[in-house]
Design an enzyme around this catalytic site. Structure first.
Site, PDB file in Angstrom:
ATOM      1  N   ASP A 267       0.657  -0.983  -0.020  1.00  0.00           N
ATOM      2  CA  ASP A 267      -0.045  -0.088   0.166  1.00  0.00           C
ATOM      3  C   ASP A 267       0.895   1.151  -0.123  1.00  0.00           C
ATOM      4  O   ASP A 267       2.014   1.222   0.814  1.00  0.00           O
ATOM      5  CB  ASP A 267      -0.900  -0.049   1.232  1.00  0.00           C
ATOM      6  CG  ASP A 267      -1.969   1.010   1.193  1.00  0.00           C
ATOM      7  OD1 ASP A 267      -2.618   1.079   0.146  1.00  0.00           O
ATOM      8  OD2 ASP A 267      -2.119   1.809   2.199  1.00  0.00           O
TER       9      ASP A 267
ATOM     10  N   GLU B 270       0.593  -0.592  -4.639  1.00  0.00           N
ATOM     11  CA  GLU B 270      -0.401   0.571  -5.192  1.00  0.00           C
ATOM     12  C   GLU B 270       0.380   1.558  -5.735  1.00  0.00           C
ATOM     13  O   GLU B 270       1.074   2.480  -4.864  1.00  0.00           O
ATOM     14  CB  GLU B 270      -1.178   0.849  -3.944  1.00  0.00           C
ATOM     15  CG  GLU B 270      -2.139   1.831  -4.075  1.00  0.00           C
ATOM     16  CD  GLU B 270      -2.341   2.611  -3.033  1.00  0.00           C
ATOM     17  OE1 GLU B 270      -3.417   3.548  -2.902  1.00  0.00           O
ATOM     18  OE2 GLU B 270      -1.302   3.266  -2.396  1.00  0.00           O
TER      19      GLU B 270
ATOM     20  N   ASP C  88     -11.214   1.225  -1.372  1.00  0.00           N
ATOM     21  CA  ASP C  88     -11.129   2.542  -1.131  1.00  0.00           C
ATOM     22  C   ASP C  88     -11.841   3.332  -2.109  1.00  0.00           C
ATOM     23  O   ASP C  88     -12.082   4.610  -1.946  1.00  0.00           O
ATOM     24  CB  ASP C  88      -9.636   2.874  -1.033  1.00  0.00           C
ATOM     25  CG  ASP C  88      -9.008   2.681   0.210  1.00  0.00           C
ATOM     26  OD1 ASP C  88      -9.679   2.544   1.180  1.00  0.00           O
ATOM     27  OD2 ASP C  88      -7.738   2.686   0.109  1.00  0.00           O
TER      28      ASP C  88
END
Length: 497
Positions: A296, A343, A396
């Protein structure tokens, strides 16, 4: 590491159906694995697995530990079968959402009962297995169990508010606490042993059915965690171990003042002096659990937004150069090639793209971000390259149907053209288009093939309440949905052996 052409679904463990008010690692997880296998999916992605912090709305991205597992995911029926619990009289939990406090109250009481029974009646083999786990786990387990025992001892307050001797880790004081809190420490170790056993059984079950597990690594850890308390030297803290700087992002289209996440930033120079040993241990632990993992906020390895801890808003921060590839080379030297995807969203720079490409890690494409009227858009499915992971939506973003319903008329017309929409359930046409892209891996939230809208959204970034609680119902995962997903997966060449 190159990835075969394949596909899968995202569903966090908490969102599984089941009788405990929250998803568990027993029958609920195995039933979902069966659904994945029946629908031709070879990947199951989920959020980080650590024990969540109630004050942070139980976000899986803010945990008491980057190494430990969440005891709320433990399967109680397994403990009944072992004879450590009596038959369960469960409350009438909400099937649609996780009610964390009632769930925590119920499960913690049952887990304490199981520990007491284990202490009294465990077999020699069970005790030996527990001791072996403690020996194999090593330092992270010792520090985490002591941290949780001390946190309970000091009435649940942050370690920053503990007495000085505990906060500053005075060796004599810690040894005294280890003796005084020995039973509580062992209880916390016991829960991690159970998690390790149940998770290992789940991973074996999934792998035997052709399903690989995809984990998630938040780059930052929570300030109130065993990680920071036990390793203050690798974070930018002052002499009293208060954070000098915190992480966040600058002002952008989503926030006029930016976001202050409150997590401490790393002292990358100190980590480099230690050959990034903490990161090596973190990745090594993760690789015991998953087959692939996503990093992430990969951007922060290139440069990160560092905000003075006493700042009023994130506007007062500045970009600071990160460790670039160095940390990954150090980890690779000790652990070998890593099955990583990253990500690479948000503040995109040429340097970040270069680092990702030099490492060979696939980045992310998200159809929800596409300009459907621009065939050169970074997130339009026609532009996806093979070394990437394509998502219909993410945890998200809104669900596929949710973001579709929010498109303006121009974008709708362009999307309908791009996905050859001729009426009916548009979510299947969009999913088919993403699955048909060149990306080696494609993933969708489980809400997307089910056609769920914004009411089933899992998280809204920048909000502090009402997230991370959505659960899928048991009767939603039908044979019909599985077959249609299988057909698309087969037609787009994503079935694996």
């Amino acid at each position: 590491m190159e990835f075969d052409r394949q596909s899968g679904l995202f569903l966090h463990i908490a969102s599984l159906p089941g009788p405990d008010g929250i998803g568990t690692l027993g029958d609920p997880a195995e039933t979902f694995v069966d659904f994945l296998a029946d629908s031709g999916q070879s990947l199951w992605q989920f959020c980080p697995l650590g024990p969540t912090i109630p004050i942070h709305d139980n976000s899986p991205y803010q945990s008491y530990s980057a190494f430990a597992g969440n005891p709320l995911f433990l399967d109680l029926d397994d403990l009944v079968e072992r004879g450590w619990l009596e038959e369960l009289d469960r409350p009438d939990f909400d099937d649609a959402n996780v009610e964390y406090e009632p769930v925590r109250e119920f499960k913690e009481a049952r887990l304490e009962e199981a520990f007491e029974t284990f202490q009294e009646a465990a077999s020699d083999d069970e005790r030996a297995a527990f001791e072996q786990f403690k020996d194999d786990a090593g330092e992270w387990l010792e520090e985490y169990a002591l941290y949780r025992a001390l946190r309970t001892h000091f009435d649940g307050v942050s370690w920053l508010d503990w007495p000085e001797e505990a906060k500053m880790r005075d060796p004599d004081a810690l040894e005294r606490y280890r003796e005084e809190l020995a039973e509580t420490i062992e209880y916390r170790q016991f829960l991690q042993w159970l998690f390790d056993q149940q998770w290992s059984a789940l991973k074996e079950y999934a792998n035997e059915r052709g399903v690989k597990l995809v984990g998630d690594v938040p780059i930052y850890v929570d300030l109130d965690s065993a990680d920071v308390w036990a390793n203050p030297e690798i974070f930018k803290l002052d002499e009293q171990r208060e954070p000098e700087y915190v992480s966040g992002v600058p002002p952008d289209e989503f926030s006029d003042d930016g976001q202050m996440w409150g997590t401490p930033v790393y002292d990358w120079a100190a980590l480099a002096e230690r050959d990034y040993g903490w990161w090596v241990s973190r990745f090594e632990r993760l690789l015991q659990r998953v087959d692939i993992f996503r990093i992430d906020h990969f951007k922060a390895f290139e440069s990160y937004w560092e905000i003075p801890a006493d700042a009023d808003t994130a506007r007062e921060g500045e970009w600071v150069v990160g460790p670039h590839e160095e940390v990954f080379y150090a980890v690779r030297d000790q652990l070998g090639d890593l099955p990583i995807v990253v990500e690479d969203l948000g503040e995109i720079t040429e340097e970040m793209d270069r680092i990702r490409d030099d490492l060979g890690y696939p980045g992310m494409n998200v159809a929800a971000f596409a300009d459907w009227c621009d065939g050169d858009s970074r997130y339009h499915p026609v532009t996806y390259d093979e070394n990437s992971v394509a998502y219909t939506s993410t945890h998200d973003t809104d669900t596929l149907v949710g973001w579709y319903e929010d498109l303006d008329d121009r974008q709708l017309d362009c999307l309908h053209y791009a996905v050859d929409y001729e009426g009916g359930d548009v979510h299947w046409d969009i999913l088919d288009t993403v699955w048909g892209s060149d990306s080696a891996i494609t993933l969708a939230q489980v809400q997307d093939p089910l056609g769920y809208g914004s009411e089933a959204r899992f998280n809204v970034p920048g909000t502090e309440e009402g997230n991370w609680s959505w659960r899928v119902s048991e009767d939603a995962l039908t044979d019909e949905v599985a077959q249609r997903l299988y057909d698309i997966t087969e037609a787009t060449g994503r079935l694996t052996d």
